[in-house]
Design an enzyme around this catalytic site. Sequence first.
Site, PDB file in Angstrom:
ATOM      1  N   ASP A  43       8.916  -5.742  -5.919  1.00 44.29           N
ATOM      2  CA  ASP A  43      10.138  -5.852  -6.716  1.00 44.29           C
ATOM      3  C   ASP A  43      11.234  -6.621  -5.981  1.00 44.29           C
ATOM      4  O   ASP A  43      12.090  -7.253  -6.606  1.00 44.29           O
ATOM      5  CB  ASP A  43      10.642  -4.472  -7.132  1.00 44.29           C
ATOM      6  CG  ASP A  43      10.788  -3.506  -5.968  1.00 44.29           C
ATOM      7  OD1 ASP A  43      10.363  -3.835  -4.850  1.00 44.29           O
ATOM      8  OD2 ASP A  43      11.328  -2.396  -6.177  1.00 44.29           O
ATOM      9  N   LYS A  70       7.144   7.030  -2.126  1.00 40.09           N
ATOM     10  CA  LYS A  70       7.730   7.474  -3.403  1.00 40.09           C
ATOM     11  C   LYS A  70       6.906   8.546  -4.114  1.00 40.09           C
ATOM     12  O   LYS A  70       6.863   8.588  -5.346  1.00 40.09           O
ATOM     13  CB  LYS A  70       7.933   6.276  -4.344  1.00 40.09           C
ATOM     14  CG  LYS A  70       8.700   5.116  -3.728  1.00 40.09           C
ATOM     15  CD  LYS A  70       8.757   3.926  -4.665  1.00 40.09           C
ATOM     16  CE  LYS A  70       9.183   2.671  -3.952  1.00 40.09           C
ATOM     17  NZ  LYS A  70       9.120   1.475  -4.788  1.00 40.09           N
TER      18      LYS A  70
END
Length: 466
Positions: free
Chosen positions: A216, A181
């Site tokens: 997450d 990311k």
Amino acid sequence: MASDREQWIQVKGQWKRRSEHFSRTVSADELSVDTVLDVLHLNMETLKDIQGRLHDNMVRGLSKASNPSAVVKMFPTYVRRLPNGSEQGDFFALDLGGSNFRVLLVRLSGDNVEMKSKVYKIATEIMTGTGEQLFDYIAECLAEFKREQGLEDKDLPLGFTFSFPCRQNGLTSASLVTWTKGFSASGVVGEDVAVLLSEACQRKKVNLKIVAVANDTTGTLMACAITDKNCYVGLIIGTGTNACYMESLDEVELWNGDRDEPKQTIVNMEWGAFGDDGALDDIRTDFDKAVDGVTLNKGKQLYEKMISGMYLGEISRQAILALAAKKLIFNGVVPPELQKPWSFESKYLTDIEKDNSTDGGAIKELLTQLNCPSTPHDIATIRAICSAVSTRAAKLVTAGLAAVIKKTGKRTLTVGVDGSLYKFHPRFHSLMETFTRELVPEARVKYMLSEDGSGKGAAMIAAVSG
């Protein structure tokens, strides 16, 4: 016969159902566009094959002997209990998974959850600087949040959601395997991120007790399990993609903890790396290869690069370039605005998919904004591109989930889902439901949108682990 002509199209000499290929309104003389985009079409036979390939990868990742060479790592998370409604107390949660991160104060009282939070932006120079700079900045933000909540001297337990590929060493210990990311902070890969955060908090004189580190995906499963006791799978479809599920300890050869009840643990699959060993080379297109070529982590996270929100816009742009080269869009001329990598944002794809009007008014407005021609043909072609890219992504996610669902052995289960692509794309949920029914007809599967898995889920992990 008119209805037959509406339902079937000819692509590469073969007749295919238009609904199976991809949906759009286009005249017969425009089917050459469909021919270019046909590389994005995955039929049900291919999806079942992909499902089988991922299952084989899961087995390799769970095996102690083959795990070192497996690309789908199947890390045990050491989270073994699901919420039962008795969880109580105040917790801090830290959610780091992108260029923004959040600090939360979470109050649990059974099924009731109260949260206060603040979002902090991470500058690019911190994302790509040193690990010490990154964690010092996070510690400073934690200190500020504690002051604002009047809890400067309060030492509450912290659940740390760290949404990057990690090898879990225990409930409070996780070593970064690789950055994704857009992060590349030095001195972090291979290190225990809980230790790095603790050391930064000591340097900045912030009192915190880290009681759990998770990603997450695990947080999403836990957040949904608060209200749905059949939730055994967590899924992220946002900037990146990942999945986790509850697995029997007997299947997890990497397990090095106790074998007391419950004899289970959530497994963090890190499935974004599926295909990094060449297992998906036969379905990767020239569009995918071009996208991979402009990423920081070339050759890595190849499954993720065909699915997640970070990449779908660029896949669409590559398709635009290919069609323009054949003079099938924009009269063969790509404006400067679309000639740079990443200039066609994934948000554009979602907005285009939302416009189901006859004239494509919102699409025309977007194309004008990008200095692109907006003839009816251009609008129809852009629609076709975004539909094909989106549909393939939903098919690939569902093929992966079918392998996970079958691995659980459950006939009724809920999949907790979070992520911006799933939340905001108008068709993703319905496409996944459709393909799930076709791939796993024997199971009753419900998709449940997670309400803040990274925050509420982190606090819940801290609560059940305490």
